[in-house]
Structure formats: structure tokens, C-alpha cells
Design a protein around this motif. Structure first.
Motif, PDB file in Angstrom:
ATOM      1  N   LYS A   1       0.876  -1.358   0.127  1.00  0.00           N
ATOM      2  CA  LYS A   1      -0.177   0.069  -0.105  1.00  0.00           C
ATOM      3  C   LYS A   1       1.063   1.211  -0.152  1.00  0.00           C
ATOM      4  O   LYS A   1       1.995   1.386   0.631  1.00  0.00           O
ATOM      5  CB  LYS A   1      -1.036   0.169   1.173  1.00  0.00           C
ATOM      6  N   THR A   2       0.416   2.299  -0.703  1.00  0.00           N
ATOM      7  CA  THR A   2       1.512   3.515  -0.726  1.00  0.00           C
ATOM      8  C   THR A   2       1.473   4.215   0.614  1.00  0.00           C
ATOM      9  O   THR A   2       2.300   4.676   1.077  1.00  0.00           O
ATOM     10  CB  THR A   2       0.960   4.445  -2.045  1.00  0.00           C
ATOM     11  N   ARG A   3       0.234   4.602   1.045  1.00  0.00           N
ATOM     12  CA  ARG A   3       0.311   5.247   2.181  1.00  0.00           C
ATOM     13  C   ARG A   3      -0.766   4.398   3.269  1.00  0.00           C
ATOM     14  O   ARG A   3      -1.681   4.039   3.013  1.00  0.00           O
ATOM     15  CB  ARG A   3      -0.436   6.833   2.309  1.00  0.00           C
ATOM     16  N   PHE A   4      -0.174   4.414   4.742  1.00  0.00           N
ATOM     17  CA  PHE A   4      -0.957   3.578   5.524  1.00  0.00           C
ATOM     18  C   PHE A   4      -0.764   4.013   7.017  1.00  0.00           C
ATOM     19  O   PHE A   4       0.314   4.460   7.365  1.00  0.00           O
ATOM     20  CB  PHE A   4      -0.583   1.943   5.425  1.00  0.00           C
TER      21      PHE A   4
ATOM     22  N   TRP B   1       4.792   5.012   4.642  1.00  0.00           N
ATOM     23  CA  TRP B   1       4.891   4.524   3.175  1.00  0.00           C
ATOM     24  C   TRP B   1       6.406   3.960   2.841  1.00  0.00           C
ATOM     25  O   TRP B   1       7.307   4.084   3.849  1.00  0.00           O
ATOM     26  CB  TRP B   1       4.671   5.624   2.199  1.00  0.00           C
ATOM     27  N   ASN B   2       6.385   3.036   2.055  1.00  0.00           N
ATOM     28  CA  ASN B   2       7.787   2.491   1.604  1.00  0.00           C
ATOM     29  C   ASN B   2       9.093   3.586   1.751  1.00  0.00           C
ATOM     30  O   ASN B   2       8.851   4.642   0.850  1.00  0.00           O
ATOM     31  CB  ASN B   2       7.949   1.777   0.397  1.00  0.00           C
ATOM     32  N   GLY B   3       9.976   3.134   2.515  1.00  0.00           N
ATOM     33  CA  GLY B   3      11.170   4.193   2.489  1.00  0.00           C
ATOM     34  C   GLY B   3      10.977   5.397   3.421  1.00  0.00           C
ATOM     35  O   GLY B   3      11.959   6.133   3.620  1.00  0.00           O
TER      36      GLY B   3
ATOM     37  N   GLN C   1       1.082  -2.844   9.358  1.00  0.00           N
ATOM     38  CA  GLN C   1       0.300  -1.902   9.013  1.00  0.00           C
ATOM     39  C   GLN C   1      -1.105  -2.026   9.627  1.00  0.00           C
ATOM     40  O   GLN C   1      -1.651  -3.115  10.163  1.00  0.00           O
ATOM     41  CB  GLN C   1      -0.044  -2.462   7.471  1.00  0.00           C
ATOM     42  N   LYS C   2      -1.827  -0.876  10.233  1.00  0.00           N
ATOM     43  CA  LYS C   2      -3.304  -1.184  10.917  1.00  0.00           C
ATOM     44  C   LYS C   2      -4.219  -1.497  10.006  1.00  0.00           C
ATOM     45  O   LYS C   2      -4.371  -0.747   8.977  1.00  0.00           O
ATOM     46  CB  LYS C   2      -3.243   0.315  11.567  1.00  0.00           C
ATOM     47  N   ILE C   3      -4.816  -2.346  10.530  1.00  0.00           N
ATOM     48  CA  ILE C   3      -6.126  -2.843   9.572  1.00  0.00           C
ATOM     49  C   ILE C   3      -7.279  -1.904  10.253  1.00  0.00           C
ATOM     50  O   ILE C   3      -7.557  -1.976  11.254  1.00  0.00           O
ATOM     51  CB  ILE C   3      -6.676  -4.119   9.583  1.00  0.00           C
TER      52      ILE C   3
END
Ligand SMILES: Nc1ncnc2c1ncn2[C@@H]1O[C@H](COP(=O)(O)OP(=O)(O)OP(=O)(O)O)[C@@H](O)[C@H]1O
Ligand SMILES: [Mg+2]
Length: 384
Positions: free
Chosen positions: A322-325, A352-354, A379-381
Motif C-alpha cells: 500500500k502506498t500510504r497507511f 509509506w515505503n522508505g 500496517q493497521k487494519i
């Protein structure tokens, strides 16, 4: 009570606000998104795009700060000159912020001051890039003139890499000037940040050198002190003093150098606390943030003491689709149970990644790595 308008509210800004609050300042933290790290500890938060000159000047008119403290590079710096002319102190100076925002401006200035850098050439299009590559030779590094944390940088070994490097640089650059710098690759033994403090009523002083490692141009780990040859360090201090004096104003600067077998080569500098300098929160009597606010307020710094050796390593979000989470940290309890480990979690609302989410402070690399292994980001669901 001095009023500070902080432009950029990331993790370095957050620690700076804490240091400023300890000396009784009132801080307004600005950034383009709400609940940014520094906003969480400031007196007031303002959300706007700091590249918008009109909004910036309106904010200054409305808030009437004593000091404007830029924490990031993406600021409409031309506006800072107007603000400075109206009698508000820009830290360290509008000139410093303006010249360091662009690699070409600070590189040209270093050249004019007779400071040795890696050989370089500029290019505005692919044809110019190929010509520049022929002059500089291989290996070399191509970087956009405006970017940070290694974004848009490519290490090239052959002319056929030119297209890729051009695409990478122009896709990941900031601002609107299409221009890249081609830099000779320096096969350095180590690289350091020399935290340099310019003071109003006293001489320029330095923190013991900080060694650091970057991966793909981005900060991964740093330690202090980095033991380097005395003569080389002396030369580094001399260069740091010349360039920071030229930029002017008061505050802390992070001056980056490459150390080769017999020499020290200037790379770039930040007119503000440096990410590699977060290790000073563990090692020194006064952290880089404490030193910055003291220099800004014109308070004396009797001495900078290295109380112990230290190491820092970043916690980054990695491997997510996912890009933002929204996220949680896992394993903080286990990491803090290790010998003398400390942690800063930046409190960024999303990952986000990185993205850099925290930093581990420890007494050495081994323990730092152990702590790093124990921490993960989950990641929070969110059910709706
Ligand atoms: N000419 C070079 N030779 C060898 N390595 C280099 C060279 N230029 C950059 N690097 C490597 O890439 C890293 C990042 O480069 P640089 O500091 O110029 O970029 P940056 O994107 O401004 O990084 P930041 O703003 O996060 O400090 C350097 O710390 C170094 O490890
Ligand atoms: Mg750098």
C-alpha cells in the motif's frame, strides 16, 4: 518570550521544538500536512504549502515571529529575503537557506571560495548530460540540483546509463528547474558530518566528527566520534568555518565531507541540524538541537562535551504494497530492554515505503542492530 516560526515540522523539527520549549520559547510549527511530528510538541500548528510565497508572507505578517527557523529545503526562499529585509531574523540567514537549497548554488559558491569538491559539470538536457559524462568520466554520480535524501541520484559506470540517470533525476527532482549535476565519484574511506556552530558573540565551534553511512544516498546509520587524522580534521574545520562564515548568521550547520586516504573533500551542507547528528541526543551534553537554539538566541555555549560514544540507526517503513497507511510499531518493548538503548519514534501519522519513522540510539553498532532487528512496522487494519 521569543516567538519562533518553524518552517517544516519533521523529526528534526520536533527535537528542535523540544529544545526551544526548554528555553522558554513560543513555537509555531508549519508544514503542508496536519499533525506532523513537530506540530505535536509545538504551541501552535499551521498547515500550508511553504513553497507558496504569498501564504508564507501572510503567515509571517499575522504571526510576527522573532525568528524564522527553516527545517526543510522546500521553502519559497526568495520570500525569505523580503522577510529578512523587514527586520525578522531568518535562521541562520536568508542567504544561507537560499544558497543551500540548490546543489549548484552552494557548489558554485564553494568553488569561488577555493574549497575543493568532487569534479563536476552541469547539464540541462540529455545531450549536455552525455557531454558532461565524457568530461567527468566513470564512475560518476548524477543528481538533480534540487532534491534530498538521495532522491533522483544515479551512480553511473558507462555512457549507456545516461538515459536512465536523466529519467531518474528529472522524475525525482523538486522545484521547476530541469538541471542535473554530474559529479566525479569519490572513492572515500569514510564520510563525516562536522556540526559547526556559528555564534553571535563568540567564535565558531564544532562537535566531534560524526561518521555515517548512506544507502542509495539516504541516511542509514551514524556514530560519534569518528576518529580521523588530526591534520585532516583541522582542515575540515577550516573549510567549515570559511563556508559557514560566508553564508552568515547564527546557528548550527551540518557540513558534510568525504575523507580520502590523504585529504578531506567538501560535499554539501545544511544550514540547520542534520539527520546524522541525531546521535548527539545520546552522546553530548548538548544535542545538536540544544546547540542550534542556544546559538539562535545568542546564549553562550561554554563547552560541548562528548559524554560517551554512541551510534544511531534509522527505523524505516519497508516492504509494503500500500502506498500510504496507518501503522503500529511492534517490538519496541523488546528493543528497550537491551543494554542502554534509547528510541525516538517520530509520530508520523502515516507510513509509506522508505519513510523514516524513528531512530534507535545505542552505545555501539552491535546493540543498535540487535534493537533494529526486534522492531517492525505493522500496517493497521482499519475496519469501516
Ligand atoms: N561524488 C560522490 N562520490 C561518492 N559518493 C557520493 C558522491 N555524492 C554523493 N555520494 C553519496 O551519496 C550520499 C548522498 O549525497 P548528497 O549528500 O549529495 O545527497 P542528498 O540527497 O543531499 O542527501 P541529504 O540531503 O540527505 O544529505 C552521500 O552522503 C554519499 O554517501
Ligand atoms: Mg547529504
Amino acid at each position: 518570550m521569543k516567538k519562533i516560526l518553524l518552517l517544516g515540522s519533521g523529526e528534526l523539527g520536533k527535537e528542535f521544538v523540544i529544545s526551544a520549549k526548554r528555553l522558554g520559547c513560543y513555537v509555531i510549527a508549519c508544514d503542508k500536512y496536519p499533525n506532523a511530528p513537530a506540530m505535536q510538541v509545538a504551541d501552535k500548528a499551521l498547515v500550508f504549502d511553504m513553497l507558496d510565497g504569498k501564504k508564507l508572507s501572510k503567515t509571517v505578517d499575522e504571526t510576527k515571529p522573532d525568528f524564522i527557523v527553516p527545517e526543510i529545503e522546500a521553502i519559497r526562499t526568495e520570500e525569505l529575503f523580503n522577510i529578512e529585509n523587514n527586520g525578522i531574523t531568518v535562521v541562520p540567514s536568508a542567504r544561507a537557506v537560499n544558497l543551500t537549497m540548490n546543489r549548484d548554488a552552494i557548489r558554485d559558491r564553494a568553488d569561488e571560495l577555493g574549497i575543493k569538491t568532487a569534479n563536476y559539470k552541469y547539464a540541462h538536457n540529455k545531450d549536455e548530460l552525455i557531454k558532461a559524462l565524457e568530461v567527468i568520466g566513470f564512475p560518476c554520480i548524477v543528481k538533480p540540483v534540487m532534491s534530498s535524501s538521495g532522491k533522483g541520484q544515479t551512480l553511473l559506470n558507462k555512457i549507456e546509463d545516461a538515459n536512465l540517470a536523466w529519467e531518474n533525476a528529472t522524475r525525482n527532482m523538486r522545484g521547476d528547474r530541469i538541471k542535473v549535476i554530474v559529479e566525479e565519484y569519490i572513492d572515500f574511506q569514510s564520510e563525516i558530518t562536522l556540526l559547526t556552530i556559528r555564534q553571535k558573540d563568540s567564535k565558531t565551534i564544532f562537535c566531534p566528527p560524526i561518521g555515517h553511512k548512506q544507502k542509495d544516498g539516504d541516511y542509514i546509520e551514524s556514530w560519534q566520534p569518528e576518529n580521523i587524522n588530526k591534520e585532516i580534521l583541522k582542515k575540515g574545520k577550516y573549510i567549515a568555518e570559511i563556508i559557514t562564515k560566508d553564508l552568515g548568521g547564527y546557528g548550527l550547520f551540518g557540513v558534510e565531507f568525504f575523507i580520502t586516504k590523504n585529504d578531506i573533500i567538501f560535499s554539501e551542507l545544511s544550514p540547520r541540524p542534520h539527520d546524522t547528528g541525531m546521535v548527539t541526543m545520546y552522546t553530548q551534553n548538548l544535542s545538536e538541537f540544544d546547540l542550534h537554539i542556544r546559538a539562535i538566541l545568542g546564549y553562550p555555549i561554554a563547552n560541548i562535551l562528548l559524554l560517551r560514544e554512541g551510534y544511531s540507526t534509522v527505523i524505516k517503513a519497508d516492504g509494503f504494497e500500500k502506498t500510504r497507511f496507518k501503522y503500529n510499531f511492534i517490538g519496541i518493548d523488546k528493543a528497550l530492554a537491551l543494554d542502554d538503548v534509547d528510541i525516538r519514534l517520530f509520530g508520523k501519522p502515516e507510513a509509506w515505503n522508505g519513510r523514516r519513522m524513528g531512530v534507535i540510539l545505542s552505545k555501539n553498532r552491535k546493540i543498535g542492530h540487535q534493537a533494529r532487528e526486534l522492531i517492525s512496522i505493522k500496517q493497521k487494519i482499519i475496519s469501516n
